[in-house]
Design a protein around this motif. Structure first.
Motif, PDB file in Angstrom:
ATOM      1  N   ASP A 110      75.409 -37.842  44.365  1.00  0.00           N
ATOM      2  CA  ASP A 110      75.385 -37.862  45.829  1.00  0.00           C
ATOM      3  C   ASP A 110      74.910 -36.506  46.340  1.00  0.00           C
ATOM      4  O   ASP A 110      75.509 -35.918  47.232  1.00  0.00           O
ATOM      5  CB  ASP A 110      76.796 -38.176  46.355  1.00  0.00           C
ATOM      6  CG  ASP A 110      76.804 -38.542  47.835  1.00  0.00           C
ATOM      7  OD1 ASP A 110      75.717 -38.802  48.381  1.00  0.00           O
ATOM      8  OD2 ASP A 110      77.891 -38.545  48.431  1.00  0.00           O
ATOM      9  N   CYS A 111      73.819 -36.038  45.753  1.00  0.00           N
ATOM     10  CA  CYS A 111      73.387 -34.672  46.046  1.00  0.00           C
ATOM     11  C   CYS A 111      72.026 -34.615  46.726  1.00  0.00           C
ATOM     12  O   CYS A 111      71.320 -33.611  46.620  1.00  0.00           O
ATOM     13  CB  CYS A 111      73.379 -33.839  44.767  1.00  0.00           C
ATOM     14  SG  CYS A 111      72.487 -34.574  43.400  1.00  0.00           S
ATOM     15  N   ARG A 148      71.941 -40.975  46.236  1.00  0.00           N
ATOM     16  CA  ARG A 148      72.888 -41.173  47.314  1.00  0.00           C
ATOM     17  C   ARG A 148      73.968 -42.127  46.822  1.00  0.00           C
ATOM     18  O   ARG A 148      73.798 -43.326  46.801  1.00  0.00           O
ATOM     19  CB  ARG A 148      72.196 -41.759  48.549  1.00  0.00           C
ATOM     20  CG  ARG A 148      71.250 -40.774  49.222  1.00  0.00           C
ATOM     21  CD  ARG A 148      70.525 -41.446  50.363  1.00  0.00           C
ATOM     22  NE  ARG A 148      69.697 -40.505  51.088  1.00  0.00           N
ATOM     23  CZ  ARG A 148      68.477 -40.146  50.719  1.00  0.00           C
ATOM     24  NH1 ARG A 148      67.952 -40.644  49.626  1.00  0.00           N
ATOM     25  NH2 ARG A 148      67.792 -39.279  51.427  1.00  0.00           N
ATOM     26  N   GLN A 149      75.079 -41.558  46.421  1.00  0.00           N
ATOM     27  CA  GLN A 149      76.214 -42.324  45.911  1.00  0.00           C
ATOM     28  C   GLN A 149      75.780 -43.307  44.825  1.00  0.00           C
ATOM     29  O   GLN A 149      76.276 -44.432  44.759  1.00  0.00           O
ATOM     30  CB  GLN A 149      76.942 -43.033  47.049  1.00  0.00           C
ATOM     31  CG  GLN A 149      77.618 -42.064  47.984  1.00  0.00           C
ATOM     32  CD  GLN A 149      78.609 -42.728  48.906  1.00  0.00           C
ATOM     33  OE1 GLN A 149      79.089 -43.814  48.658  1.00  0.00           O
ATOM     34  NE2 GLN A 149      78.913 -42.050  49.995  1.00  0.00           N
ATOM     35  N   ALA A 163      73.800 -33.257  52.442  1.00  0.00           N
ATOM     36  CA  ALA A 163      75.216 -33.059  52.705  1.00  0.00           C
ATOM     37  C   ALA A 163      75.417 -32.475  54.087  1.00  0.00           C
ATOM     38  O   ALA A 163      74.630 -31.651  54.547  1.00  0.00           O
ATOM     39  CB  ALA A 163      75.850 -32.153  51.653  1.00  0.00           C
ATOM     40  N   LYS A 171      78.200 -33.333  45.137  1.00  0.00           N
ATOM     41  CA  LYS A 171      77.687 -33.395  46.507  1.00  0.00           C
ATOM     42  C   LYS A 171      77.271 -32.013  46.987  1.00  0.00           C
ATOM     43  O   LYS A 171      77.992 -31.028  46.808  1.00  0.00           O
ATOM     44  CB  LYS A 171      78.751 -33.946  47.449  1.00  0.00           C
ATOM     45  CG  LYS A 171      78.284 -34.111  48.884  1.00  0.00           C
ATOM     46  CD  LYS A 171      78.405 -35.529  49.303  1.00  0.00           C
ATOM     47  CE  LYS A 171      77.871 -35.749  50.725  1.00  0.00           C
ATOM     48  NZ  LYS A 171      76.614 -36.468  50.705  1.00  0.00           N
ATOM     49  N   ALA A 190      82.767 -38.583  51.454  1.00  0.00           N
ATOM     50  CA  ALA A 190      82.749 -38.575  49.991  1.00  0.00           C
ATOM     51  C   ALA A 190      84.114 -38.242  49.410  1.00  0.00           C
ATOM     52  O   ALA A 190      84.594 -38.893  48.465  1.00  0.00           O
ATOM     53  CB  ALA A 190      81.708 -37.574  49.497  1.00  0.00           C
ATOM     54  N   TRP A 222      82.215 -36.491  41.083  1.00  0.00           N
ATOM     55  CA  TRP A 222      81.411 -36.727  42.288  1.00  0.00           C
ATOM     56  C   TRP A 222      80.701 -35.428  42.645  1.00  0.00           C
ATOM     57  O   TRP A 222      81.348 -34.419  42.934  1.00  0.00           O
ATOM     58  CB  TRP A 222      82.313 -37.171  43.442  1.00  0.00           C
ATOM     59  CG  TRP A 222      81.590 -37.785  44.600  1.00  0.00           C
ATOM     60  CD1 TRP A 222      80.567 -37.246  45.329  1.00  0.00           C
ATOM     61  CD2 TRP A 222      81.845 -39.076  45.174  1.00  0.00           C
ATOM     62  NE1 TRP A 222      80.157 -38.110  46.314  1.00  0.00           N
ATOM     63  CE2 TRP A 222      80.924 -39.238  46.250  1.00  0.00           C
ATOM     64  CE3 TRP A 222      82.741 -40.086  44.895  1.00  0.00           C
ATOM     65  CZ2 TRP A 222      80.910 -40.378  47.036  1.00  0.00           C
ATOM     66  CZ3 TRP A 222      82.718 -41.231  45.685  1.00  0.00           C
ATOM     67  CH2 TRP A 222      81.809 -41.384  46.739  1.00  0.00           C
TER      68      TRP A 222
END
Length: 454
Positions: free
Chosen positions: A329-330, A315-316, A333, A434, A341, A432
């Motif tokens: 960050d996956c 998470r981030q 979602a 996600k 994001a 990034w």
């Protein structure tokens, strides 16, 4: 877990009394069976726990719980119930009733886990605590969290997820929360609940479970939560954009690794710093600060604890690899967390390119196409340099991004996305990633770490 009497458990479940035994573990995986274990046989789409009851008993489990008949040996060690899942909840309620710990319940469409970690960091500054581990917030994980409470536990921070009405109600039945936090009302699980208003109603089951006078923290930046008024509770509102919020913040500066802000509450303004970047993280920090103050933790102590918060899972989580900044960050979602994001990436200090890698958001029902189109439109508006997508729904993000004039590539296979990213990334880039957890985008990240060596 403290010992429970098997006969006490049987009485709570309405079962005939089995041979007496002491239960020190409640398990749902037969491989964990052994002395003192009670095996709950849960039916599943791919694996049925009932097929493993005899294996668990042979491995030393004291007893098992089953919801349908079978050739179990020894039969007197198997307690028959209508629902094994409900039995797990009832056992956790029984156990929780014996523990004096105060429980803080946390729910919301997004931000639950991060808020839980921040609340736990604040509470650990003054109390002996336990917390939900990882994302174990459902009807199986939450009871296991409750059964990890010990007589020494003073505060239990329990994350509560849901995908249908009455699920939070059931979790609260077992947990008996004395404080609640609702972070956000978005569109996660809208496919099953039908509308955001129904999602709000389901989340407010947490408020319904709180005793009169209990503290309920609500994010006043959320359009639906700001309409909630419950006179019997002490409602504390927090946010960055609400003038009436009891706890507010003004962001002073942000870097890829931290955010500095002024926290305004109780007639004073205090400087605070948290790991990570983005308004949504500051909102979560305000909730944790408010929970700490409601528990009597000094403001300065709570702020110091927030500075030591550590992100959970992917998470981030920011990782520097060979000159590239990877933002993991996956884990989950939703449209709300996607927007957060993308906006954060658009403001991210960067000497190279800002690359957003998006795969499908799941369980969105009728709004899935529109929500994925918004990803591309927003990436273009926020100045993202490159959008890479994979997944059936994520293809709509690439189409809308291209329509807005930005560079975007869609991949039919995850492996093709991985190869492109490894070959095309350059030092100074920020990537990034996600997507919903079911898309397993972490596989792309792991391959990137293994193979990207410019």
């Amino acid at each position: 877990m403290e010992k429970l009497s098997l006969r006490e458990i049987a009485a709570a479940l309405g079962c005939p009394l089995p041979p007496e035994a002491g239960i020190t573990r409640v398990i749902t995986d037969s491989r964990e069976a052994g002395e003192g274990a009670l095996f709950i046989a849960l039916p599943g789409e791919r694996v049925d726990g009932h097929d493993y009851i005899n294996r668990a008993l042979a491995a030393g489990a004291a007893a098992a719980v089953a919801e349908h008949d079978g050739d179990y040996t020894p039969a007197e060690r198997v307690m028959r119930v209508k629902s094994s899942l409900r039995a797990l909840l009832e056992i956790s309620a029984l156990y929780r009733s014996k523990m004096p710990a105060r429980v803080i319940g946390i729910t919301g469409s997004v931000g639950k886990t991060t808020t839980k970690e921040m609340v736990a960091a604040v509470m650990a500054s003054a109390f002996r605590i336990i917390k939900t581990e990882g994302n174990q917030n459902n009807e199986i994980g939450a009871p296991k969290t409750l059964m990890s409470i010990t007589p020494e536990t003073e505060v239990a921070v329990v994350e509560m997820g849901m995908s249908a009405p009455n699920e939070i109600k059931d979790l609260c039945y077992a947990a008996r929360p004395m404080m609640g936090i609702i972070t956000n009302i978005g569109v996660s699980h809208i496919e099953r609940l039908g509308s955001r208003e129904n999602i709000l109603k389901a989340k407010l089951e947490l408020a319904d479970a709180l005793p009169d006078g209990a503290t309920l923290l609500l994010c006043d930046d959320n359009d639906l939560l700001k309409t909630v008024d419950i006179p019997r509770l002490r409602v504390v509102r927090y946010g960055l954009h609400s003038n009436r919020a009891d706890i507010r913040a003004t962001i002073v500066s942000a870097t890829p690794l931290s955010t500095n802000f002024m926290l305004h509450a109780e007639g004073q303004s205090l400087r605070a710093t948290i790991p990570g970047t983005g308004e949504h993280l500051v909102q979560n920090a305000l909730a944790a600060f408010g929970a700490g103050r409601a528990m009597g933790i000094p403001a300065e102590t709570a702020i110091k604890a927030l500075g030591g918060y550590t992100p959970s899972g992917r998470r981030q989580k920011m990782v520097e690899h060979e000159g590239v900044t990877m933002v993991e960050d996956c884990y989950n979602a939703s449209p709300d967390s996607m927007r957060a994001a993308i906006k954060t990436l658009g403001q991210f200090p960067c000497s190279g390119r800002r690359i957003f890698v998006a795969a499908d958001m799941l369980e969105l029902g009728d709004i899935a196409e529109e929500s994925h189109r918004e990803i591309g439109t927003l990436c273009a508006a926020e100045g993202i340099d490159l959008l890479l997508t994979w997944g059936e729904w994520a293809a709509y993000a690439t189409r809308s991004a291209r329509a807005a004039g930005m560079e975007s590539i869609h991949f039919e296979k995850k492996e093709d996305l991985t190869r492109y990213l490894i070959a095309g990334a350059r030092r100074g880039d920020v990537i990034w990633c996600k997507a919903s957890h079911g898309m397993a985008l972490e596989e792309v990240i792991s391959a990137f770490y293994r193979e990207f060596h410019p």
